[in-house]
Design an enzyme around this catalytic site. Structure first.
Site, PDB file in Angstrom:
ATOM      1  N   ILE A   1      29.074  35.667  36.629  1.00 35.85           N
ATOM      2  CA  ILE A   1      27.645  35.889  36.356  1.00 35.85           C
ATOM      3  C   ILE A   1      27.455  36.005  34.849  1.00 35.85           C
ATOM      4  O   ILE A   1      27.966  36.929  34.221  1.00 35.85           O
ATOM      5  CB  ILE A   1      27.153  37.149  37.086  1.00 35.85           C
ATOM      6  CG1 ILE A   1      27.311  36.958  38.599  1.00 35.85           C
ATOM      7  CG2 ILE A   1      25.706  37.457  36.725  1.00 35.85           C
ATOM      8  CD1 ILE A   1      27.325  38.245  39.384  1.00 35.85           C
TER       9      ILE A   1
ATOM     10  N   HIS B   1      38.367  39.385  42.328  1.00 35.45           N
ATOM     11  CA  HIS B   1      38.966  40.121  41.207  1.00 35.45           C
ATOM     12  C   HIS B   1      38.856  39.336  39.902  1.00 35.45           C
ATOM     13  O   HIS B   1      39.755  39.341  39.068  1.00 35.45           O
ATOM     14  CB  HIS B   1      40.436  40.458  41.512  1.00 35.45           C
ATOM     15  CG  HIS B   1      40.916  41.729  40.864  1.00 35.45           C
ATOM     16  ND1 HIS B   1      40.627  42.971  41.372  1.00 35.45           N
ATOM     17  CD2 HIS B   1      41.672  41.955  39.768  1.00 35.45           C
ATOM     18  CE1 HIS B   1      41.182  43.900  40.606  1.00 35.45           C
ATOM     19  NE2 HIS B   1      41.819  43.307  39.622  1.00 35.45           N
TER      20      HIS B   1
END
Length: 337
Positions: A270, A236
């Protein structure tokens, strides 16, 4: 449009909810929930970044790969790149009103479609969060994936059927929101799900079912046993449980357990097309991109989202050329040092 302009605009509109740091690593915003930070000490957010940073790529240039193929097929959807817009719901509620919910979801869904991929929309304690996502998806002819909080199973089924009616090709549940206090305080309790409950949801909904928030091989296998179509390896964004490992750390173990049985997606830390390639080498079929696209949407709308996705696409292509990776169907782990 350029990345600096997008970031300057986003920083002004966030008004401190996100500082749009030059390096988005969760250090300055630790503990800022609501906001963009990680929960508690922010360790889980930072671990996502650190785990990817510790993965190194082998530079190879003696090969014939000159034009790598970035296209992929995920859950029957043909995408131009293996990057999907992650669901971030409640942007107006949690981010100092940086953007209206409808404006934000439209930017994510439309921007992802412009770039040749698909975006997800969120859910929250007020109906406008989920409804704005469905509206945005409907305006793009069903090109979007709604993600539902881990509510009562019958409520999830109800909302998933609404998603199908809007033309969505799949729906998700972010099971990692199982202890979300603002949902419970709003009279909409959330919680973990058993294998039987997951199977019930799968068997009573007409479109593919994605479960986001899987961090262990046994949870991944439980999803497979329940008939779930795809999982997202996710903590999350470091906003559910403090001190979890980074997703890149656990991804190889999860992928080993269920790769080939179901679609394996991943998010967390990312920040470039090179990071995307690392995640694919570690076992993912595609990745979800959250904070960078939230900043892009707030700073540049749909065009900003498309711009950032195309930037990732160019970086991924270059990384594939420089590692000798021709396509995405089976990225070899050997590209990692």
């Amino acid at each position: 449009m350029d990345i600096n302009t997008i970031h300057r605009s986003a920083k002004a509109r966030f008004r401190g909810a996100c500082r749009v740091c030059p390096v988005c690593n969760g250090t300055i915003c630790a503990g800022e929930v609501p906001g963009m930070g990680g929960l508690g000490t922010g360790a889980a957010f930072r671990h996502n970044i650190q785990a990817l940073a510790e993965c190194r790529l082998n530079l190879r240039t003696v090969h014939s790969v000159k034009k790598p193929d970035l296209a992929c097929r995920i859950l029957g959807l043909d995408l131009a790149l293996p990057v999907i817009g992650a669901a971030i719901g409640g942007i107006a509620l949690n981010m100092n009103g940086a953007m209206a919910e409808a404006e934000y979801t439209a930017a994510i869904i439309s921007g992802c479609r412009q770039a040749g991929t698909i975006g997800m929309t969120g859910d929250g304690p007020v109906p406008v969060v989920f409804d704005a996502g469905l509206d945005a998806i409907g305006r793009e002819d069903g090109w979007g994936i709604p993600v539902i909080k881990p509510r009562d199973t019958d409520k999830i089924v109800e909302l998933a059927k609404q998603a199908a009616a809007a033309g969505a090709p799949a729906f998700g549940m972010d099971i990692d929101a199982a202890a979300l206090v603002n949902m419970t305080n709003a009279g909409q309790p959330v919680g973990p799900k058993t294998i039987q409950e997951l199977a019930y949801i799968k068997n009573h909904t007409p479109i593919p079912f994605i479960v986001k928030g899987i961090m262990t091989p046994d949870d991944a296998e439980a999803c497979w046993q329940a008939g779930v179509d795809a999982i997202v390896v996710s903590n999350h964004g470091g906003r559910a449980l403090d001190h979890t490992p980074g997703t890149a750390e656990v991804l190889p173990y999860v992928a080993e357990a269920v790769k080939g049985k179901m679609t394996v997606l991943v998010d967390g830390g990312i920040r470039s097309g090179t990071d995307v390639l690392k995640m694919l080498a570690l076992g993912a079929d595609a990745v979800l991109l959250g904070r960078p696209l939230a900043i892009a949407a707030v700073g540049g709308g749909a065009d900003g989202v498309a711009f950032v996705l195309n930037k990732y696409k160019a970086e991924l292509s270059a990384a594939m050329i420089l590692t000798g990776t021709a396509g995405l169907s089976d990225v070899p782990v050997e590209i990692l040092w």
